[in-house]
Design an enzyme around this catalytic site. Structure first.
Site, PDB file in Angstrom:
ATOM      1  N   GLU A  51     116.174 -27.343  -2.826  1.00 57.90           N
ATOM      2  CA  GLU A  51     115.064 -26.385  -2.699  1.00 57.90           C
ATOM      3  C   GLU A  51     114.690 -25.938  -4.104  1.00 57.90           C
ATOM      4  O   GLU A  51     115.546 -25.514  -4.874  1.00 57.90           O
ATOM      5  CB  GLU A  51     115.481 -25.200  -1.815  1.00 57.90           C
ATOM      6  CG  GLU A  51     114.552 -24.001  -1.851  1.00 57.90           C
ATOM      7  CD  GLU A  51     113.083 -24.331  -1.532  1.00 57.90           C
ATOM      8  OE1 GLU A  51     112.826 -24.957  -0.495  1.00 57.90           O
ATOM      9  OE2 GLU A  51     112.200 -23.950  -2.340  1.00 57.90           O
ATOM     10  N   ARG A  75     109.744 -14.938  10.887  1.00 66.92           N
ATOM     11  CA  ARG A  75     110.107 -16.217  10.245  1.00 66.92           C
ATOM     12  C   ARG A  75     111.421 -16.100   9.473  1.00 66.92           C
ATOM     13  O   ARG A  75     112.225 -17.027   9.469  1.00 66.92           O
ATOM     14  CB  ARG A  75     109.003 -16.649   9.280  1.00 66.92           C
ATOM     15  CG  ARG A  75     107.670 -16.798   9.932  1.00 66.92           C
ATOM     16  CD  ARG A  75     106.601 -16.902   8.869  1.00 66.92           C
ATOM     17  NE  ARG A  75     106.622 -18.223   8.306  1.00 66.92           N
ATOM     18  CZ  ARG A  75     105.856 -19.223   8.713  1.00 66.92           C
ATOM     19  NH1 ARG A  75     104.970 -19.023   9.674  1.00 66.92           N
ATOM     20  NH2 ARG A  75     105.921 -20.390   8.169  1.00 66.92           N
ATOM     21  N   TYR A  88     101.702 -10.167  18.342  1.00 68.21           N
ATOM     22  CA  TYR A  88     102.886 -10.342  19.191  1.00 68.21           C
ATOM     23  C   TYR A  88     104.084  -9.644  18.550  1.00 68.21           C
ATOM     24  O   TYR A  88     104.111  -9.426  17.331  1.00 68.21           O
ATOM     25  CB  TYR A  88     103.173 -11.832  19.445  1.00 68.21           C
ATOM     26  CG  TYR A  88     103.227 -12.726  18.244  1.00 68.21           C
ATOM     27  CD1 TYR A  88     104.378 -12.852  17.484  1.00 68.21           C
ATOM     28  CD2 TYR A  88     102.105 -13.461  17.861  1.00 68.21           C
ATOM     29  CE1 TYR A  88     104.434 -13.685  16.388  1.00 68.21           C
ATOM     30  CE2 TYR A  88     102.147 -14.303  16.762  1.00 68.21           C
ATOM     31  CZ  TYR A  88     103.314 -14.403  16.023  1.00 68.21           C
ATOM     32  OH  TYR A  88     103.353 -15.235  14.921  1.00 68.21           O
ATOM     33  N   ASP A  97     105.270 -29.938   7.649  1.00 65.10           N
ATOM     34  CA  ASP A  97     103.961 -29.864   6.995  1.00 65.10           C
ATOM     35  C   ASP A  97     103.752 -30.985   5.982  1.00 65.10           C
ATOM     36  O   ASP A  97     102.612 -31.347   5.694  1.00 65.10           O
ATOM     37  CB  ASP A  97     103.802 -28.517   6.290  1.00 65.10           C
ATOM     38  CG  ASP A  97     103.359 -27.422   7.255  1.00 65.10           C
ATOM     39  OD1 ASP A  97     103.337 -27.671   8.479  1.00 65.10           O
ATOM     40  OD2 ASP A  97     103.033 -26.307   6.789  1.00 65.10           O
TER      41      ASP A  97
HETATM   42  C1  LIG Z   1      98.744 -18.185   9.579  1.00 65.51           C
HETATM   43  C2  LIG Z   1      99.774 -19.157  10.068  1.00 65.51           C
HETATM   44  C3  LIG Z   1     100.369 -18.963  11.301  1.00 65.51           C
HETATM   45  C4  LIG Z   1     101.307 -19.887  11.801  1.00 65.51           C
HETATM   46  N1  LIG Z   1     101.867 -19.672  13.019  1.00 65.51           N
HETATM   47  C5  LIG Z   1     102.744 -20.578  13.519  1.00 65.51           C
HETATM   48  C6  LIG Z   1     103.341 -20.363  14.803  1.00 65.51           C
HETATM   49  O1  LIG Z   1     103.087 -19.352  15.478  1.00 65.51           O
HETATM   50  N2  LIG Z   1     104.198 -21.329  15.290  1.00 65.51           N
HETATM   51  C7  LIG Z   1     104.519 -22.439  14.554  1.00 65.51           C
HETATM   52  O2  LIG Z   1     105.315 -23.260  15.036  1.00 65.51           O
HETATM   53  N3  LIG Z   1     103.967 -22.650  13.335  1.00 65.51           N
HETATM   54  C8  LIG Z   1     103.100 -21.752  12.795  1.00 65.51           C
HETATM   55  N4  LIG Z   1     102.559 -21.961  11.561  1.00 65.51           N
HETATM   56  C9  LIG Z   1     102.891 -23.201  10.817  1.00 65.51           C
HETATM   57  C10 LIG Z   1     104.231 -23.100  10.075  1.00 65.51           C
HETATM   58  O3  LIG Z   1     104.237 -21.966   9.267  1.00 65.51           O
HETATM   59  C11 LIG Z   1     104.469 -24.331   9.230  1.00 65.51           C
HETATM   60  O4  LIG Z   1     104.133 -25.490   9.939  1.00 65.51           O
HETATM   61  C12 LIG Z   1     105.942 -24.432   8.815  1.00 65.51           C
HETATM   62  O5  LIG Z   1     106.367 -23.256   8.192  1.00 65.51           O
HETATM   63  C13 LIG Z   1     106.142 -25.622   7.885  1.00 65.51           C
HETATM   64  O6  LIG Z   1     107.485 -25.668   7.489  1.00 65.51           O
HETATM   65  P1  LIG Z   1     107.961 -26.782   6.450  1.00 65.51           P
HETATM   66  O7  LIG Z   1     109.440 -26.550   6.278  1.00 65.51           O
HETATM   67  O8  LIG Z   1     107.470 -28.114   6.856  1.00 65.51           O
HETATM   68  O9  LIG Z   1     107.216 -26.424   5.078  1.00 65.51           O
HETATM   69  P2  LIG Z   1     107.403 -25.170   4.110  1.00 65.51           P
HETATM   70  O10 LIG Z   1     107.736 -23.939   4.864  1.00 65.51           O
HETATM   71  O11 LIG Z   1     106.195 -25.132   3.240  1.00 65.51           O
HETATM   72  O12 LIG Z   1     108.679 -25.535   3.223  1.00 65.51           O
HETATM   73  C14 LIG Z   1     108.621 -26.476   2.186  1.00 65.51           C
HETATM   74  C15 LIG Z   1     109.718 -26.131   1.161  1.00 65.51           C
HETATM   75  O13 LIG Z   1     109.808 -27.188   0.204  1.00 65.51           O
HETATM   76  C16 LIG Z   1     110.043 -26.634  -1.069  1.00 65.51           C
HETATM   77  N5  LIG Z   1     109.627 -27.646  -2.059  1.00 65.51           N
HETATM   78  C17 LIG Z   1     108.352 -28.064  -2.330  1.00 65.51           C
HETATM   79  N6  LIG Z   1     108.377 -29.027  -3.265  1.00 65.51           N
HETATM   80  C18 LIG Z   1     109.684 -29.240  -3.580  1.00 65.51           C
HETATM   81  C19 LIG Z   1     110.348 -30.125  -4.473  1.00 65.51           C
HETATM   82  N7  LIG Z   1     109.679 -30.998  -5.263  1.00 65.51           N
HETATM   83  N8  LIG Z   1     111.711 -30.079  -4.551  1.00 65.51           N
HETATM   84  C20 LIG Z   1     112.420 -29.214  -3.786  1.00 65.51           C
HETATM   85  N9  LIG Z   1     111.819 -28.342  -2.912  1.00 65.51           N
HETATM   86  C21 LIG Z   1     110.478 -28.366  -2.817  1.00 65.51           C
HETATM   87  C22 LIG Z   1     109.206 -25.354  -1.048  1.00 65.51           C
HETATM   88  O14 LIG Z   1     109.651 -24.421  -2.024  1.00 65.51           O
HETATM   89  C23 LIG Z   1     109.436 -24.860   0.376  1.00 65.51           C
HETATM   90  O15 LIG Z   1     110.570 -24.006   0.464  1.00 65.51           O
HETATM   91  C24 LIG Z   1     101.646 -21.035  11.029  1.00 65.51           C
HETATM   92  C25 LIG Z   1     101.054 -21.229   9.773  1.00 65.51           C
HETATM   93  C26 LIG Z   1     100.145 -20.299   9.292  1.00 65.51           C
HETATM   94  C27 LIG Z   1      99.526 -20.526   7.927  1.00 65.51           C
END
Ligand SMILES: Cc1cc2nc3c(=O)[nH]c(=O)nc-3n(C[C@H](O)[C@H](O)[C@H](O)COP(=O)(O)OP(=O)(O)OC[C@H]3O[C@@H](n4cnc5c(N)ncnc54)[C@H](O)[C@@H]3O)c2cc1C
Length: 393
Positions: free
Chosen positions: A32, A106, A214, A296
């Site tokens: 991370e 979260r 919520y 994502d």
């Molecule tokens: C307004 C809003 C409301 C939402 N509501 C919901 C909901 O109700 N239900 C739901 O299921 N989803 C919801 N989502 C979607 C959800 O927030 C995301 O899909 C989810 O958090 C994605 O998680 P992730 O771990 O894929 O990415 P991220 O949370 O972006 O994590 C990626 C991580 O990778 C790290 N990183 C990046 N590059 C590097 C690198 N080169 N080396 C090491 N580490 C790195 C970053 O620091 C970060 O910690 C919502 C999103 C938004 C914007």
């Protein structure tokens, strides 16, 4: 010797991937880039399809301690305040889909996963930015800062919306701006007047905007998200409620009094510019050789189906399943990651597409809005329930 997996990213997706992979019998090292683990102060909804996975991982009690389990979703008109439709959550959903609908802070979900990941023996490397990787038929090699290169059998890119791993793998450029802005806030229910407190999910639909509220943190806090059309102001980091909340109130000038009261009662907002990618086009966008994308990084979506983190958690469950099989040398890692990609991409694409469509429906005006309201009043639960999603994958 234990097979080794490297995971880039310690968000909800990366932690879920680390947990599922460790449970599958792999050694896991997670990188991370941030100096400490954190999640933004906002809520997240988890459909029964997602809660089921967390239960399978033995996290039911932990989730029950921190989540709220709303009894219903009420959809209202943002302008008149009228109820347009209802979906029973609570017991009804648990009965239908084998798990409840949950709403959670979260940070609480992240802490729950982090605790499980630590117990599963995952090596956590904070302050480690993955800066490069290469792969050949036998291994994947990653570089983080000045550290010596590290070799493993698998690399999982769970590095979010702006995923560097995706760019090294696919080189398909940055995500696109949606032209939508999300204002997010958390407020203690005890700080709100009685009439504004809530134990359920409410969605207020208006022309070019919607608001969702919520409970989270065992119901102690209320999460409020307002989505409006608009361009992102220049400096999102230094966004100041004193001026910008006026923009939200201006967008809500035609809204009913209870909704305006809710927005006014919130002490502080944070602003997000929403980005996404078009729905996935094929399995090749999910995994290639020894590298898989997850969450994502693979399929950033609009939040109008509340399933972005949910699909990351489903991805992780599938990854764990195929990596358990990949321990058999006759199957091998690239074949099994290809199976992961084949099993996940269409569902993720469908959720991405449905989220876009939901946004159009939520923000409708004119005739489309009249049709939407009439259909919701007539069909209610039949329109609001999503069996292919909640009953899947
Ligand atoms: C307004 C809003 C409301 C939402 N509501 C919901 C909901 O109700 N239900 C739901 O299921 N989803 C919801 N989502 C979607 C959800 O927030 C995301 O899909 C989810 O958090 C994605 O998680 P992730 O771990 O894929 O990415 P991220 O949370 O972006 O994590 C990626 C991580 O990778 C790290 N990183 C990046 N590059 C590097 C690198 N080169 N080396 C090491 N580490 C790195 C970053 O620091 C970060 O910690 C919502 C999103 C938004 C914007």
């Amino acid at each position: 010797m234990t097979q080794q997996a490297l995971i880039a990213g310690g968000g909800i997706g990366g932690l879920a991937a680390a947990l599922a992979t460790a449970r599958a019998g792999w050694g896991v090292r997670l990188y991370e880039r941030a100096p400490f683990f954190s999640e933004v102060g906002a809520g997240i909804q988890l459909g029964p399809n997602v809660v089921r996975v967390l239960h399978d991982w033995g996290l039911a009690n932990g989730l029950a301690r921190v989540a709220a389990f709303p009894r219903q979703l009420t959809v209202r008109s943002a302008t008149s305040g009228d109820t347009l439709g209802r979906l029973r959550l609570g017991e009804a959903m648990a009965k239908r889909y084998g798990a409840p609908y949950a709403t959670v802070h979260r940070a609480d979900l992240h802490a729950l996963l982090l605790d499980a990941v630590r117990q599963a023996g995952v090596t956590l490397r904070l302050n480690h930015t993955l800066s490069r990787f290469s792969q050949d038929a036998n291994a994947v090699t990653v570089q983080s800062g000045d550290d010596p290169p590290v070799e493993a059998e698998v690399l999982v890119g769970a590095d979010g919306l702006w995923s560097p791993v995706r760019q090294w793998l696919l080189g398909d450029g940055p995500p696109r701006s949606t032209g939508h802005l999300a204002y997010r806030a958390l407020v203690r229910q005890s700080d709100l007047p009685q009439a504004l407190r809530s134990t359920d999910v409410s969605a207020w639909l208006g022309p070019r905007l919607h608001v969702v509220q919520y409970p989270v943190h065992g119901g102690e806090w209320l999460n409020v998200v307002a989505i409006v059309h608009g361009e992102a102001p220049g400096d999102l980091d230094n966004w100041d409620r004193g001026t910008e909340a006026q923009d939200l109130l201006a967008a809500l000038s035609g809204a009913c009094v209870p909704l305006q009261n809710l927005v006014r009662a919130v002490p502080a907002w944070r602003l997000w510019a929403l980005c996404d990618r078009p729905p996935m086009q094929g399995a090749y966008q999910h995994a290639l050789g020894r590298v898989a994308l997850l969450g994502d990084a693979a399929h950033p979506m609009r939040p109008y189906l509340a399933q972005g983190a949910g699909m990351a958690i489903e991805d992780a469950a599938e990854l764990g399943r195929v990596l358990a099989q990949a321990l058999d040398p006759a199957l091998g890692v690239p074949t099994m990651l290809n199976r992961y990609a084949l099993n996940r991409w269409q569902r993720n694409a469908r959720v991405q597409a449905r989220a876009i469509r939901n946004g159009e429906i939520f923000h409708a005006d004119g005739l489309m809005r009249v049709g939407r309201d009439a259909s919701l009043k007539l069909l209610g639960e039949r329109l609001l329930d999503v069996p292919w999603l909640y009953g899947g994958p």
